[in-house]
Design an enzyme around this catalytic site. Structure first.
Site, PDB file in Angstrom:
ATOM      1  N   CYS A 234      41.266  38.664  40.436  1.00  0.00           N
ATOM      2  CA  CYS A 234      41.849  39.048  41.568  1.00  0.00           C
ATOM      3  C   CYS A 234      40.826  38.578  42.849  1.00  0.00           C
ATOM      4  O   CYS A 234      39.771  39.162  43.025  1.00  0.00           O
ATOM      5  CB  CYS A 234      42.062  40.748  41.666  1.00  0.00           C
ATOM      6  SG  CYS A 234      42.436  41.327  43.502  1.00  0.00           S
TER       7      CYS A 234
ATOM      8  N   CYS B 150      39.656  41.364  45.247  1.00  0.00           N
ATOM      9  CA  CYS B 150      38.918  42.138  44.620  1.00  0.00           C
ATOM     10  C   CYS B 150      37.533  41.581  44.686  1.00  0.00           C
ATOM     11  O   CYS B 150      36.555  42.344  44.875  1.00  0.00           O
ATOM     12  CB  CYS B 150      39.160  42.167  43.065  1.00  0.00           C
ATOM     13  SG  CYS B 150      41.018  43.265  42.881  1.00  0.00           S
TER      14      CYS B 150
END
Length: 146
Positions: free
Chosen positions: A69, A72
């Protein structure tokens, strides 16, 4: 008379020993209550240690993330910084949703990153997506001292 002095001396030694034990006990209790003061980096959370962590610390901020991600990876250094700056007040944790689907499912995590704030073991707030350090900090600080 000699015997009486020995009894008094033993009594004094017992009192001294009790004082030392009480002092040591109080020191240990004080140390254990500072449990989160030494945690200056995020704790790696899993399905198996998640509940215990929430029960152990009064305020826990959990970063639900995955290695693939992009957002993230943008949030991760901010979480690291905040963990250092707020050590002693807040414990930060990171939970990889790919490796720990049980907890992610329990809390309805559908998008990542999701940052959830837990107080006394209960989810009280969350935000989804990448956020700035100041946005995260103000949201977290709003729950300190409540």
């Amino acid at each position: 008379m000699y015997g009486d002095n020995k009894i008094v001396q033993n009594y004094d030694n017992d009192n001294e020993l009790n004082d030392i034990l009480a002092r040591k006990r109080n020191e240990l209790i004080a140390k254990s209550q500072q449990g989160n003061s030494n945690i200056a980096s995020p704790v790696m959370l899993t399905d198996s240690n998640f509940t215990q962590t929430l029960e152990k610390y009064p305020l826990v901020v959990v970063d639900f993330w995955a290695p693939w991600c992009g957002p993230c990876r943008m949030v991760s250094p901010i979480i690291e910084q905040l963990a250092g700056e707020l050590a002693g007040k807040v414990v930060f944790g990171k939970l990889n949703v790919d490796e720990n689907p049980g907890i992610a499912s329990t809390f309805g995590i559908q998008s990542i990153p999701t940052i959830s704030i837990f107080k006394n073991g209960k989810a009280i707030d969350r935000f989804v997506g990448a956020a700035s350090k100041s946005q995260m900090q103000s949201k977290i600080m709003a729950h300190l001292g409540r």
